[in-house]
Design a protein around this motif. Sequence first.
Motif, mmCIF file in Angstrom:
data_model
loop_
_atom_site.group_PDB
_atom_site.id
_atom_site.type_symbol
_atom_site.label_atom_id
_atom_site.label_comp_id
_atom_site.label_asym_id
_atom_site.label_seq_id
_atom_site.Cartn_x
_atom_site.Cartn_y
_atom_site.Cartn_z
ATOM 1 N N ALA A 9 28.162 110.562 59.921
ATOM 2 C CA ALA A 9 29.078 110.191 59.134
ATOM 3 C C ALA A 9 29.567 108.925 59.222
ATOM 4 C CB ALA A 9 30.106 111.261 58.900
ATOM 5 N N GLU A 10 30.755 108.449 59.017
ATOM 6 C CA GLU A 10 31.324 107.034 59.059
ATOM 7 C C GLU A 10 30.998 106.344 60.541
ATOM 8 O OE1 GLU A 10 33.747 109.417 58.046
ATOM 9 O OE2 GLU A 10 32.645 109.184 55.985
ATOM 10 N N LYS A 11 31.191 107.246 61.361
ATOM 11 C CA LYS A 11 31.222 106.791 63.060
ATOM 12 C C LYS A 11 29.866 106.636 63.366
ATOM 13 C CE LYS A 11 35.738 108.601 63.843
ATOM 14 N NZ LYS A 11 36.354 109.988 63.970
ATOM 15 N N THR B 252 33.055 109.391 74.505
ATOM 16 C CA THR B 252 33.175 110.036 73.509
ATOM 17 C C THR B 252 34.492 111.334 73.109
ATOM 18 O OG1 THR B 252 30.694 110.007 72.928
ATOM 19 C CG2 THR B 252 31.727 111.892 71.979
ATOM 20 N N LEU B 253 34.746 111.876 74.420
ATOM 21 C CA LEU B 253 35.458 112.747 74.694
ATOM 22 C C LEU B 253 36.655 112.359 74.399
ATOM 23 C CD1 LEU B 253 34.129 115.153 77.285
ATOM 24 C CD2 LEU B 253 34.258 115.603 74.698
ATOM 25 N N GLY B 254 36.956 111.150 75.070
ATOM 26 C CA GLY B 254 38.348 110.375 74.936
ATOM 27 C C GLY B 254 38.612 110.059 73.396
ATOM 28 N N ALA B 255 37.650 109.533 72.665
ATOM 29 C CA ALA B 255 37.728 109.187 71.412
ATOM 30 C C ALA B 255 38.023 110.297 70.522
ATOM 31 C CB ALA B 255 36.729 108.240 70.896
ATOM 32 N N GLY B 256 37.944 111.725 70.913
ATOM 33 C CA GLY B 256 38.305 112.785 70.248
ATOM 34 C C GLY B 256 36.927 113.223 69.412
ATOM 35 N N VAL C 297 24.829 105.020 59.161
ATOM 36 C CA VAL C 297 23.546 104.145 59.778
ATOM 37 C C VAL C 297 22.913 105.325 60.855
ATOM 38 C CG1 VAL C 297 24.698 101.981 59.282
ATOM 39 C CG2 VAL C 297 25.030 103.186 61.677
ATOM 40 N N MET C 298 21.648 104.655 61.315
ATOM 41 C CA MET C 298 21.005 105.424 61.890
ATOM 42 C C MET C 298 21.697 105.316 63.476
ATOM 43 S SD MET C 298 18.720 107.064 60.314
ATOM 44 C CE MET C 298 17.680 107.478 61.495
ATOM 45 N N LEU D 87 27.587 111.706 69.884
ATOM 46 C CA LEU D 87 26.628 111.598 70.937
ATOM 47 C C LEU D 87 25.748 112.562 71.137
ATOM 48 C CD1 LEU D 87 26.258 109.941 73.612
ATOM 49 C CD2 LEU D 87 27.813 111.402 74.746
ATOM 50 N N VAL D 88 24.574 112.263 71.248
ATOM 51 C CA VAL D 88 23.640 113.086 71.721
ATOM 52 C C VAL D 88 22.870 112.833 72.916
ATOM 53 C CG1 VAL D 88 21.276 114.190 71.200
ATOM 54 C CG2 VAL D 88 23.165 114.042 69.498
#
Length: 730
Positions: free
Chosen positions: A592-594, A417-421, A386-387, A557-558
């Motif tokens: 992608a999916e995330k 983000t980093l925590g989630a790999g 999704v967007m 994440l951007v």
Amino acid sequence: MNDTLLKPPSNTHADFRMRVLLPYPLESAYDYALDEPLPRGTLVAAPLGSRICTGVVWGEADGTIAHERIKRAAALDGHPRLPESLCDFIDWTARYTLTPPGLVLAMALRVRDAFEPERPRLGYARGQITPPRLTPPRARVLALAEDGLARSAAALAEEANVTPSVVRGLIDAGALKEVALPEFAALACPDPDYAPARLNAEQEQAARQLTATSPTGFSVTLLDGVTGSGKTETYFEAVAEALRQNRQVLILLPEIALTVQFLDRFAARFGCRPAEWHSDLSTKERRRVYRAVLAGEARVVVGARSTLFLPFPSLGLVIVDEEHEQAYKQEEGVIYHARDMAVVRARIENAAVVLASATPSLETYVNAESGRYHWLKLPRRHGAAVMPEIRLVDLRNTRSEPGTWLSQPLREALAVTLGAGEQAMLFLNRRGYAPLTLCEACGHKLVCQQCSAWLVEHRYHRKLACHHCGFEMPAPLLCPQCKAEKTLVACGPGVERVAEEFATVFPEARTAIASSDTLHGPLETQAAIRAMAKRETQVLIGTQIVAKGHHFPQLTLVGVIDADLGGSDGDLRARERTFQLLHQVAGRAGRAEKPGLVLIQTRNPDDPVMQALASGQRDAFYAQEIEARKRVAAPPFGRLAAIILASHDGNAVRETGRALARAAPKAHGVKVWGPTPAFYQLLRGRTRERLLVQAERSVDIQAYLRAWLARVKIPNAVRLTVDIDPVSFF
Ligand code: ADP
Ligand code: ZN
């Protein structure tokens, strides 16, 4: 076309006069005498002064050269002929850009030795005859040659462990026969049915319309799809169709860095890589591709803007990917816009054009809206993607230490983000460590002596550099002005400085800096992209070279460090450009999916550009922008041309500028502004002034400029450049 063939002249001499264009900045083609009439595009050897040059037969003689002064040119036998459509395109480009046609031809011929006959490399294979005297060394060589393969004489001698004279003896005896070794393996031919993608319903519909329009002649289609919607997958179907129709395909990409992933994708779809064309090819590779294009063997060519001038004999489709990119504008030499010229070339070739973008240029958007271009839309990302969610971080309300650039919300998001790999990208369109070095004691700014530009600190290399002329110096210890010690401070961030701050907050994370200073050439860029794709890099901190086109599935994440950099009143395209760039950057997240998250740091959250980005209201932004341009008759509702004067002699530049302004013809619907000092008044040691012509759409701005420039003698010391449809205003 036969009408370029000359009828026999009436005089008794059996010679034929034709115009020949030489690849030099001459005003036009010149008449030459030839032994026989030759079609347009034929290569000839033609004398110019004391030299013999390669020229191209351009058309009927214009009779301006007196009979006794005419020189003789001769066809270069065995050389292929340039397609006539390319000659037409060269003429068109020259007229439109006000460039001498020979300069455009030079660009199209710029391949060294492209027309020299291929020197065959000779090899030797087993011949019919068995020599009467079969010494052991001779027997060894012949045993080696039994396999029927051709080898060079040196290779035979080495492999059989004999002296070269043994091999020569066998050649002389006819026991080894000469065969030509192919210089290159033939180019592989892309297979349209190799591995077609299973398109989703929207892609399928768009692809059907593309393939319906493409083989039938000239058309322009805007393929307008959100980032990750599968524009590439979709236009690949048009490529496949053109291949089935036996026509050539040209795919333009804005930057070489983007070709890496692209070539692999193409190969996955069509079974082999396409031919490539860009400045990084070796001379040999360029020659090979040039010839293959001319012979029609290169079926699909991918490259940067200069690919447009290759000699395609049967071009059926042109794709301009990321068509809004400013990189399509060539700013030096022949100044042209590759997207616009792609449309022109396609019209001449009777080919289809596909302009692909998630954020079309305003020009293209207006053409699509008015129905002049077909408009195909892909409003959703492919599959589960999704967007991304886009949030503005108002820097006025978030407290942060001076000299830091990662706001609290951005730091928190990075930690999650980093925590989630997952992976993140931090975007800042500024190379180096800091854009400005300033003396705290006296306020002195370190500027380039050759350019009116700040010197950018590159801390990693311990130097200050000018990004315009390449000047470099070690970072000084004392202020050059007041000689104070330890008073020079870095102002503002570049990517290196953001990386430094990031490392203090997340010392464990694996980061990479991606800018044109840190990545040298396509190979390093390729490596950086691969490392990101393989998740060896967790956080990529980069300039716009990483902003576009890339697809990293785990990037969620951007962070945009400074969204206000583009400025909003710098020039007429500043808003459009900022929107496009940030939209592209944002589009890297959550492909992608995330799902993806984009944080945009700004001090102007109420700015229409920021609002449009955050709300996803792209079309509302375009509508607003269109109204603003209409009000001031700016492109595409009016026409612009810039004249830039530059010289080491500042007075000559200013005088010429004033003389030009005085000589400007009065014409209805035309306004002339300037001269004014250019944004960079001094560039590479040259003083620069600009004049701007603004005209109504109906005005023939080229004719106006020609009439105007004919009135003024430009001193030799002053370089005058005409920029039609300027996109940058430095
Ligand atoms: P865009 O150019 O519009 O940003 P891409 O063409 O790069 O989008 O597609 C985004 C991603 O989705 C790519 O990884 C691509 O391979 C994938 N994709 C798009 N369409 C399809 C499809 N029909 N089948 C499989 N994968 C697809
Ligand atoms: Zn400089």
